[in-house]
Design a protein around this motif. Structure first.
Motif, PDB file in Angstrom:
ATOM      1  N   VAL A 287      13.409 -51.409  -3.250  1.00 16.89           N
ATOM      2  CA  VAL A 287      12.856 -51.166  -4.713  1.00 16.89           C
ATOM      3  C   VAL A 287      11.589 -50.095  -4.371  1.00 16.89           C
ATOM      4  O   VAL A 287      10.873 -50.547  -3.621  1.00 16.89           O
ATOM      5  N   ARG A 288      11.668 -48.950  -5.040  1.00 20.36           N
ATOM      6  CA  ARG A 288      10.598 -48.101  -4.985  1.00 20.36           C
ATOM      7  C   ARG A 288      10.191 -47.599  -6.525  1.00 20.36           C
ATOM      8  O   ARG A 288      10.725 -48.157  -7.424  1.00 20.36           O
ATOM      9  N   MET A 289       8.914 -47.245  -6.583  1.00 20.16           N
ATOM     10  CA  MET A 289       8.574 -46.699  -7.738  1.00 20.16           C
ATOM     11  C   MET A 289       8.935 -45.401  -7.870  1.00 20.16           C
ATOM     12  O   MET A 289       8.893 -44.421  -7.146  1.00 20.16           O
ATOM     13  N   GLY A 290       9.363 -45.147  -9.328  1.00 20.47           N
ATOM     14  CA  GLY A 290       9.931 -43.680  -9.747  1.00 20.47           C
ATOM     15  C   GLY A 290       9.248 -43.158 -10.803  1.00 20.47           C
ATOM     16  O   GLY A 290       7.983 -43.330 -11.454  1.00 20.47           O
ATOM     17  N   HIS A 291      10.105 -42.376 -11.504  1.00 27.71           N
ATOM     18  CA  HIS A 291       9.680 -41.597 -12.569  1.00 27.71           C
ATOM     19  C   HIS A 291       9.096 -42.296 -13.831  1.00 27.71           C
ATOM     20  O   HIS A 291       9.755 -43.331 -14.310  1.00 27.71           O
ATOM     21  N   GLY A 292       8.053 -41.907 -14.215  1.00 30.65           N
ATOM     22  CA  GLY A 292       7.497 -42.690 -15.464  1.00 30.65           C
ATOM     23  C   GLY A 292       6.727 -44.189 -15.080  1.00 30.65           C
ATOM     24  O   GLY A 292       6.466 -45.017 -15.910  1.00 30.65           O
ATOM     25  N   GLY A 293       6.739 -44.457 -13.720  1.00 28.80           N
ATOM     26  CA  GLY A 293       6.345 -45.690 -13.222  1.00 28.80           C
ATOM     27  C   GLY A 293       7.438 -46.692 -13.292  1.00 28.80           C
ATOM     28  O   GLY A 293       6.984 -47.911 -13.305  1.00 28.80           O
ATOM     29  N   ARG A 294       8.564 -46.242 -13.455  1.00 28.21           N
ATOM     30  CA  ARG A 294       9.802 -47.326 -13.458  1.00 28.21           C
ATOM     31  C   ARG A 294      10.408 -47.535 -11.968  1.00 28.21           C
ATOM     32  O   ARG A 294      10.513 -46.497 -11.258  1.00 28.21           O
ATOM     33  N   THR A 295      10.638 -48.826 -11.817  1.00 29.28           N
ATOM     34  CA  THR A 295      11.244 -49.142 -10.366  1.00 29.28           C
ATOM     35  C   THR A 295      12.631 -48.630 -10.272  1.00 29.28           C
ATOM     36  O   THR A 295      13.327 -48.805 -11.530  1.00 29.28           O
ATOM     37  N   PHE A 296      13.153 -48.460  -9.193  1.00 30.54           N
ATOM     38  CA  PHE A 296      14.505 -48.554  -9.113  1.00 30.54           C
ATOM     39  C   PHE A 296      15.038 -48.455  -7.419  1.00 30.54           C
ATOM     40  O   PHE A 296      14.107 -48.741  -6.715  1.00 30.54           O
ATOM     41  N   THR A 297      16.105 -48.765  -7.214  1.00 28.16           N
ATOM     42  CA  THR A 297      16.630 -49.139  -5.858  1.00 28.16           C
ATOM     43  C   THR A 297      17.045 -47.737  -5.204  1.00 28.16           C
ATOM     44  O   THR A 297      17.857 -47.092  -5.799  1.00 28.16           O
ATOM     45  N   VAL A 298      16.093 -47.436  -4.197  1.00 30.21           N
ATOM     46  CA  VAL A 298      16.653 -46.276  -3.343  1.00 30.21           C
ATOM     47  C   VAL A 298      17.789 -46.423  -2.306  1.00 30.21           C
ATOM     48  O   VAL A 298      17.814 -47.564  -1.665  1.00 30.21           O
ATOM     49  N   TYR A 299      18.691 -45.679  -2.047  1.00 28.40           N
ATOM     50  CA  TYR A 299      19.502 -45.607  -0.869  1.00 28.40           C
ATOM     51  C   TYR A 299      19.258 -44.682   0.330  1.00 28.40           C
ATOM     52  O   TYR A 299      19.106 -43.511  -0.142  1.00 28.40           O
ATOM     53  N   LYS A 300      19.328 -45.126   1.299  1.00 30.52           N
ATOM     54  CA  LYS A 300      19.109 -44.461   2.621  1.00 30.52           C
ATOM     55  C   LYS A 300      20.098 -44.975   3.808  1.00 30.52           C
ATOM     56  O   LYS A 300      20.690 -46.286   3.783  1.00 30.52           O
ATOM     57  N   PHE A 301      20.375 -44.254   4.724  1.00 27.03           N
ATOM     58  CA  PHE A 301      21.171 -44.644   5.881  1.00 27.03           C
ATOM     59  C   PHE A 301      20.069 -45.292   6.665  1.00 27.03           C
ATOM     60  O   PHE A 301      19.013 -45.017   7.075  1.00 27.03           O
ATOM     61  N   ARG A 302      20.600 -46.470   7.265  1.00 24.87           N
ATOM     62  CA  ARG A 302      19.451 -47.283   7.894  1.00 24.87           C
ATOM     63  C   ARG A 302      19.300 -46.816   9.285  1.00 24.87           C
ATOM     64  O   ARG A 302      20.170 -46.441  10.235  1.00 24.87           O
ATOM     65  N   SER A 303      17.928 -46.631   9.393  1.00 25.17           N
ATOM     66  CA  SER A 303      17.550 -45.736  10.720  1.00 25.17           C
ATOM     67  C   SER A 303      16.764 -46.811  11.800  1.00 25.17           C
ATOM     68  O   SER A 303      16.416 -46.545  12.797  1.00 25.17           O
ATOM     69  N   MET A 304      16.721 -48.215  11.050  1.00 20.04           N
ATOM     70  CA  MET A 304      15.738 -49.202  11.935  1.00 20.04           C
ATOM     71  C   MET A 304      16.598 -50.560  12.110  1.00 20.04           C
ATOM     72  O   MET A 304      17.461 -50.775  11.296  1.00 20.04           O
ATOM     73  N   ARG A 305      16.094 -51.297  12.967  1.00 20.30           N
ATOM     74  CA  ARG A 305      16.656 -52.646  13.180  1.00 20.30           C
ATOM     75  C   ARG A 305      16.380 -53.507  12.293  1.00 20.30           C
ATOM     76  O   ARG A 305      15.279 -53.236  11.439  1.00 20.30           O
ATOM     77  N   LEU A 306      17.235 -54.456  11.705  1.00 21.59           N
ATOM     78  CA  LEU A 306      17.094 -55.421  10.725  1.00 21.59           C
ATOM     79  C   LEU A 306      15.849 -56.191  10.997  1.00 21.59           C
ATOM     80  O   LEU A 306      15.485 -56.548  12.127  1.00 21.59           O
ATOM     81  N   GLN A 307      14.984 -56.499  10.035  1.00 21.55           N
ATOM     82  CA  GLN A 307      13.805 -57.206   9.971  1.00 21.55           C
ATOM     83  C   GLN A 307      13.550 -58.432   9.056  1.00 21.55           C
ATOM     84  O   GLN A 307      14.282 -58.300   8.216  1.00 21.55           O
ATOM     85  N   PRO A 308      12.911 -59.309   9.650  1.00 24.31           N
ATOM     86  CA  PRO A 308      13.084 -60.563   8.456  1.00 24.31           C
ATOM     87  C   PRO A 308      12.140 -60.311   7.247  1.00 24.31           C
ATOM     88  O   PRO A 308      11.424 -59.228   7.298  1.00 24.31           O
ATOM     89  N   GLU A 309      12.740 -60.854   6.142  1.00 23.99           N
ATOM     90  CA  GLU A 309      11.846 -60.762   4.994  1.00 23.99           C
ATOM     91  C   GLU A 309      10.536 -61.236   4.896  1.00 23.99           C
ATOM     92  O   GLU A 309       9.839 -62.030   5.756  1.00 23.99           O
ATOM     93  N   GLY A 310       9.717 -60.902   3.981  1.00 25.26           N
ATOM     94  CA  GLY A 310       8.338 -61.116   3.930  1.00 25.26           C
ATOM     95  C   GLY A 310       7.083 -60.469   4.716  1.00 25.26           C
ATOM     96  O   GLY A 310       6.045 -61.059   4.784  1.00 25.26           O
ATOM     97  N   ARG A 311       7.431 -59.444   5.285  1.00 24.87           N
ATOM     98  CA  ARG A 311       6.711 -58.661   5.769  1.00 24.87           C
ATOM     99  C   ARG A 311       5.359 -58.217   5.047  1.00 24.87           C
ATOM    100  O   ARG A 311       5.797 -58.092   3.714  1.00 24.87           O
ATOM    101  N   ASP A 312       4.423 -57.846   5.404  1.00 22.50           N
ATOM    102  CA  ASP A 312       3.282 -57.313   4.298  1.00 22.50           C
ATOM    103  C   ASP A 312       3.521 -55.703   4.321  1.00 22.50           C
ATOM    104  O   ASP A 312       4.250 -55.176   4.800  1.00 22.50           O
ATOM    105  N   LYS A 313       2.414 -55.365   3.339  1.00 26.38           N
ATOM    106  CA  LYS A 313       2.561 -53.956   3.300  1.00 26.38           C
ATOM    107  C   LYS A 313       2.675 -53.063   4.109  1.00 26.38           C
ATOM    108  O   LYS A 313       2.930 -52.002   4.435  1.00 26.38           O
ATOM    109  N   GLN A 314       1.905 -53.327   5.459  1.00 26.59           N
ATOM    110  CA  GLN A 314       1.869 -52.587   6.437  1.00 26.59           C
ATOM    111  C   GLN A 314       3.130 -52.451   7.213  1.00 26.59           C
ATOM    112  O   GLN A 314       3.438 -51.551   7.710  1.00 26.59           O
ATOM    113  N   GLY A 315       4.088 -53.596   7.209  1.00 24.92           N
ATOM    114  CA  GLY A 315       5.313 -53.572   7.729  1.00 24.92           C
ATOM    115  C   GLY A 315       6.241 -52.394   6.954  1.00 24.92           C
ATOM    116  O   GLY A 315       7.170 -51.994   7.360  1.00 24.92           O
TER     117      GLY A 315
END
Length: 438
Positions: A287-315
Motif C-alpha cells: 500500500v502506497r500513497m498516490g495521487h491526491g493523497g489517496r492510497t493504492f496497492t502497487v505491484y512489483k516483481f519481488r526482489s527481496m526475500r520474504l520478511q515477517p510482518e510488523g517491521r518499523d518504517k526503517q524496514g
C-alpha cells in the motif's frame, strides 16, 4: 525556455583574441547548426542520387524525400533544443532519440499519405544529421565552459557548489569591469544588497550585461527547487492546469496497453526466475500513497526475500547493499524490470509512466511529519520513473528525502512533455548503464 539555455548562449560571446571561445560561439549559433544539417543531411545526399528513381507521374522521388528530410531536420532540431534546454540534460545523449522520433514521424506521415520516397536518402540523411550534431556538440563542449560572475551575498553563496560553471567572485561594485559581457548573478532579494550595488546593477543592465537572480538560476542549473515555503512567488499557482495534464493520461494508457502485450512474455520469464530463485510469490504488493493523497496497492516483481510482518518504517527502506535482495532481485532492480507489473497500476489510473515515486504508507506519513509541504508532491500521479530517480538515485535517510522532494517539486514546477521526454531518455541511460539504479 529555461535559464540554462540563456546562460549558455550569453556566456559564449567571444573575447578578443580568444580563438577557442570564438569557435565555440560560431558552432553554438542556430544558423550554423541548421545550415550544416541542411548541407550534410539533405543537399549532399539528395543531389548525389538525383535521377536514380522517379514517380510514375514524373515527379522525382528524391525531391519528395528531400522535402521530408528537411521537415524531419527542423522537427528534430526543435525537439533537441527543447530537451537540452532542461537542466541536467546530456545534449549528446539527446541527439539520436530526438532525430529518431522526427524522422520516424515523417516516414509514418509519408506512409499514411501514400507518398513515394527514397528509403536510402532518408537513411543517409538521418545518419549524416545525427553525426553532424554529435560532432558539433563534442567540439563545443571541449571548446568552452560556462563562466559567470556572482556577488557573494544571500542565495548567491550557494552557487559555488554547482561544478558545471566556473564562478568568479565580485566582492565590490567598483571591481566590475564596465562593458564586459560576462553574466552577473545576484540575490536580488537579499537584505544585504547595498544601494551602491543596486545602482551598479541598474547601470550594468542598461549597458547590456545579463543580470540573473540567484535563486531561479540555481534551480535551473541544479534541477531542484529549494524547500522554503510554497507561495505564488515560487510556483505561480499551486495547481497543475496545463493542457498536457489530461493529454498525458491518454498517452499513459495507450503506451501501457501496448507495453503489456509486448512485455508479457518477458514478465512471465521474470516471474518464473523469481519463483525458482527464492521462496514466495513472484509479485510484491504494498500500500502506497498516490495521487491526491489517496492510497493504492502497487505491484512489483519481488526482489527481496520474504520478511515477517510488523517491521518499523526503517524496514520499508531498501539499502543499496541490502542483504534481503535476492540474486534475481539484484538484476531486475538494476535493469528496472521489477517495475513492469506497475503497467497494471497505470491502466487502473493509479500511476503514470513518469512522476514522483510513490512511497510506502508508513514512510510517507513519516516524511510528512518531518518535511514541510511533502504532501504537495501528490498533486500529480506517481510514476514508474521520475526526475528524482534519474538525478539522485537511492534514498536512505530524511536528508536524502528532502533533496528528493526538491527534485520532485522541480518536476511539478516544470511539468511538461519536454520534461517527461528528458526523464525518459535519462531512464534509458540508467537501464543500459546501471548508473543511478537503486
Amino acid at each position: 525556455m529555461f535559464i540554462q539555455r540563456s546562460v549558455a548562449g550569453l556566456d559564449t560571446l567571444p573575447e578578443r583574441g580568444n580563438v577557442r571561445q570564438s569557435a565555440a560561439t560560431f558552432l553554438s549559433r542556430i544558423r550554423t547548426q541548421l545550415l550544416g544539417g541542411v548541407l550534410l543531411g539533405i543537399l549532399v545526399p539528395g543531389f548525389s542520387i538525383t535521377g536514380l528513381s522517379t514517380l510514375p507521374t514524373g515527379v522525382p522521388v528524391v525531391d519528395n524525400s528531400m522535402v521530408g528530410a528537411f521537415c524531419a531536420l527542423l522537427v528534430g532540431f526543435m525537439m533537441f533544443r527543447k530537451v537540452t534546454a532542461l537542466p541536467g540534460a546530456s545534449a549528446i545523449l539527446s541527439v539520436i532519440p530526438a532525430f529518431v522520433m522526427s524522422y520516424g514521424l515523417i516516414i509514418v506521415l509519408f506512409f499514411l499519405l501514400r507518398l513515394e520516397y527514397s528509403r536510402f536518402l532518408f537513411l543517409v540523411s538521418f545518419g549524416s544529421v545525427a553525426a553532424w550534431f554529435m560532432v558539433l556538440l563534442v567540439a563545443v563542449s571541449r571548446l568552452q565552459r560556462p563562466t559567470m560572475a556572482y556577488v557573494p551575498l544571500g542565495a548567491a553563496l550557494g552557487l559555488r557548489r554547482i561544478p558545471s560553471v566556473r564562478w568568479i567572485e565580485v566582492t565590490a561594485p567598483e571591481k566590475i569591469v564596465p562593458g564586459h559581457s560576462m553574466p552577473l548573478v545576484v540575490d536580488l532579494n537579499s537584505s544585504e544588497l547595498s544601494e551602491a550595488w543596486e545602482r551598479t546593477l541598474a547601470d550594468e543592465a542598461l549597458a547590456g550585461r545579463p543580470i540573473f537572480n540567484a535563486k531561479p538560476l540555481s534551480e535551473s542549473l541544479s534541477g531542484r527547487v529549494q524547500i522554503e515555503h510554497l507561495s505564488e512567488n515560487t510556483f505561480g499557482h499551486l495547481a497543475i492546469d496545463t493542457i498536457y495534464a489530461p493529454a498525458k493520461r491518454y498517452i499513459d494508457v495507450i503506451f501501457a496497453a501496448f507495453a503489456l502485450v509486448f512485455f508479457l512474455p518477458l514478465m512471465l520469464l521474470v516471474a518464473a526466475a523469481i519463483r525458482i530463485d527464492s521462496r514466495g510469490p513472484a509479485i510484491f504488493r504494498q500500500v502506497r500513497m498516490g495521487h491526491g493523497g489517496r492510497t493504492f496497492t502497487v505491484y512489483k516483481f519481488r526482489s527481496m526475500r520474504l520478511q515477517p510482518e510488523g517491521r518499523d518504517k526503517q524496514g520499508d527502506m531498501t539499502l543499496s547493499d541490502d542483504h534481503r535482495i535476492t540474486r534475481v532481485g539484484r538484476f531486475i532492480r538494476m535493469t528496472r524490470l521489477d517495475e513492469l507489473p506497475q503497467i497494471v497500476n497505470i491502466l487502473r489510473g493509479e500511476m503514470s509512466w513518469i512522476g514522483p515515486r510513490p512511497e510506502a504508507l508508513r514512510l510517507s506519513e513519516w516524511y510528512e511529519a518531518e518535511i514541510p509541504f511533502y504532501k504537495y508532491r501528490h498533486i500529480v500521479r506517481p510514476g514508474i520513473t521520475g526526475w528524482a530517480q534519474v538525478k539522485q538515485g537511492h534514498v536512505v535517510d530524511v536528508d536524502d528525502v528532502k533533496e528528493k522532494l526538491e527534485y520532485d517539486l522541480y518536476y511539478i514546477k516544470h511539468f511538461s512533455v519536454w520534461m517527461d521526454l528528458l526523464i525518459a531518455l535519462k531512464t534509458v541511460q540508467v537501464m543500459v548503464t546501471g548508473h543511478g539504479a537503486k
